[in-house]
Design a protein around this motif. Structure first.
Motif, PDB file in Angstrom:
ATOM      1  N   SER A  41      42.766  31.758  34.441  1.00  0.00           N
ATOM      2  CA  SER A  41      41.385  31.269  34.382  1.00  0.00           C
ATOM      3  C   SER A  41      40.875  30.925  35.768  1.00  0.00           C
ATOM      4  O   SER A  41      41.650  30.613  36.668  1.00  0.00           O
ATOM      5  CB  SER A  41      41.301  30.037  33.479  1.00  0.00           C
ATOM      6  OG  SER A  41      41.986  28.953  34.065  1.00  0.00           O
ATOM      7  N   HIS A  49      49.645  25.224  32.972  1.00  0.00           N
ATOM      8  CA  HIS A  49      49.381  26.604  33.389  1.00  0.00           C
ATOM      9  C   HIS A  49      49.427  26.759  34.906  1.00  0.00           C
ATOM     10  O   HIS A  49      49.127  27.824  35.424  1.00  0.00           O
ATOM     11  CB  HIS A  49      48.018  27.058  32.867  1.00  0.00           C
ATOM     12  CG  HIS A  49      47.915  27.058  31.374  1.00  0.00           C
ATOM     13  ND1 HIS A  49      48.612  27.933  30.574  1.00  0.00           N
ATOM     14  CD2 HIS A  49      47.230  26.247  30.534  1.00  0.00           C
ATOM     15  CE1 HIS A  49      48.346  27.682  29.296  1.00  0.00           C
ATOM     16  NE2 HIS A  49      47.520  26.670  29.246  1.00  0.00           N
ATOM     17  N   SER A  82      50.113  22.499  27.980  1.00  0.00           N
ATOM     18  CA  SER A  82      48.940  22.403  28.856  1.00  0.00           C
ATOM     19  C   SER A  82      49.254  22.780  30.293  1.00  0.00           C
ATOM     20  O   SER A  82      48.369  22.788  31.148  1.00  0.00           O
ATOM     21  CB  SER A  82      48.369  20.978  28.810  1.00  0.00           C
ATOM     22  OG  SER A  82      49.307  20.050  29.335  1.00  0.00           O
ATOM     23  N   GLU A 107      44.043  27.651  31.737  1.00  0.00           N
ATOM     24  CA  GLU A 107      44.823  28.653  31.015  1.00  0.00           C
ATOM     25  C   GLU A 107      45.230  29.719  32.016  1.00  0.00           C
ATOM     26  O   GLU A 107      44.708  29.782  33.117  1.00  0.00           O
ATOM     27  CB  GLU A 107      44.017  29.259  29.861  1.00  0.00           C
ATOM     28  CG  GLU A 107      42.702  29.894  30.305  1.00  0.00           C
ATOM     29  CD  GLU A 107      41.891  30.411  29.131  1.00  0.00           C
ATOM     30  OE1 GLU A 107      42.099  29.907  28.024  1.00  0.00           O
ATOM     31  OE2 GLU A 107      41.071  31.314  29.334  1.00  0.00           O
ATOM     32  N   SER A 108      46.173  30.532  31.631  1.00  0.00           N
ATOM     33  CA  SER A 108      46.695  31.537  32.555  1.00  0.00           C
ATOM     34  C   SER A 108      45.583  32.454  33.037  1.00  0.00           C
ATOM     35  O   SER A 108      44.867  33.059  32.234  1.00  0.00           O
ATOM     36  CB  SER A 108      47.792  32.362  31.869  1.00  0.00           C
ATOM     37  OG  SER A 108      48.881  31.534  31.532  1.00  0.00           O
TER      38      SER A 108
END
Length: 355
Positions: free
Chosen positions: A119, A159, A157, A116-117
């Motif tokens: 992470s 990112h 999905s 995710e952005s």
């Protein structure tokens, strides 16, 4: 307008891209790839030089974070089959390492898929790892086919990637050991990170202009339309009148020039190479006897005999048509300003014959 619309169908262009030339420069990798597979006129050098018939390049969209990379791949077409994906980053040379680390020349570089952005990388999403020297520079290419295939199937999905550099000797992550080029400066613009996809379009482009009722003569309207666009822009001799002279009636089937000028069509603002190409066309008579140079089929030979002997009514002479065609390669900006290299089959007549 109808002719240009049909021409767009031939080149598989749904939306006309914006004019970005000469404001924007294509990645050098894509220019080199075009020169490898095609000559200066766009004629494909040999079949099989490319993996697939489309190569799409996407530039990194993250300009702030040094080690995060994101690519918008939404320009992929429905039904397009991805064969291979490469993540290409330019590693910059390390000129000085402070703190006595200069004796340790290597570090470990790892590429992760971001879940995710923003992470942090997870070990189970490690994509690739390799040792790199601190004091060399150049392109590093990572195979990311499996990860990008997942992004193509589910765009949410995607990112992006994260790169970490770990010093080999003490296993401590130090982000400042190695830097990768970002598009912040003019010098580094040509070194901006790329995601390159090799795909098959799964489209038989010839079917886009085929008339199901008359498939055997489907090439006629296409050549006519391109010729009109060309004649409008080129100071070539106009096509012969409906009633040709006696001399022109006996002109043997041969190949003639037919230059398609992308500038005259209004496409020069987004097509990088070539600026135009010679499609050629076939013209002339196929009268009996058909010589060996006319590449006549057995059927055409029989037809010419039947016509000459008047053995049947309404049987015309065979037609002078292309019987050998080559592919055309086009390097261009798409509607999202990504650079695409696409191969188009059967675009250049290299030989004419009586059929």
């Amino acid at each position: 307008a109808a002719a240009l619309q049909r021409l767009r169908e031939v080149f598989d262009i749904e939306e006309l891209p914006p004019d970005v030339l000469p404001r924007k420069k294509p990645p050098q990798f894509m220019v080199d790839l075009f020169n490898k597979v095609a000559d200066a006129n766009g004629i494909t050098r040999a079949p099989g030089l490319l993996e697939g018939d489309v190569v799409r390049s996407f530039e990194d969209r993250v300009h702030v974070e040094q080690y995060r990379f994101y690519f918008d791949i939404s320009a992929m077409e429905k039904g397009e089959q991805m064969l291979k994906a490469e993540f290409r980053v330019f590693k910059l040379k390390r000129t000085h390492v402070p703190g006595g680390l200069d004796v340790k020349h290597f570090c470990k570089v790892e590429v992760y898929e971001l879940l995710e952005s923003g992470s942090k990388p997870q070990k189970n999403h490690l994509i690739a790892s390799r040792l790199l020297s601190l004091y060399t520079e150049g392109w590093e290419v990572f195979n990311v086919t499996q990860t990008v295939s997942k992004w193509v199937a589910n765009s949410s999905s995607n990112h992006g990637f994260l790169i970490t550099t770990t010093h080999v000797f003490n296993n401590r992550i130090e982000h400042n050991l190695v830097k990768f080029a970002k598009s912040q400066g003019a010098l580094q613009e040509s070194r901006n990170a790329l995601l390159v996809l090799f795909t098959n379009s799964n489209k038989r482009r010839s079917s886009s202009f085929m008339n199901p009722a008359k498939n055997d003569v489907s090439h006629v309207p296409r050549e006519t339309q391109i010729a009109k666009s060309s004649d409008a822009s080129m100071s070539r001799r106009p096509r012969a009148a409906a009633i040709p002279s006696a001399k022109s009636q006996v002109t043997v089937c041969h190949r003639r020039e037919l230059y398609v000028d992308f500038g005259a069509i209004g496409w020069s603002g987004w097509i990088i190479y070539p600026s135009g190409y010679n499609a050629f066309y076939c013209r002339g008579s196929c009268l009996f006897p058909l010589g060996g140079s006319l590449n006549a089929t057995n059927h055409a030979t029989v037809q010419s005999i039947v016509h000459t002997l008047k053995l049947a009514q309404d049987v015309s002479t065979p037609c002078c048509v292309p019987d050998e065609l080559k592919s055309l390669s086009l390097l261009y900006f798409d509607e999202k300003e990504n650079v695409v290299l696409k191969n188009y089959k059967d675009m250049v007549a290299t030989r004419c014959g009586c059929h």
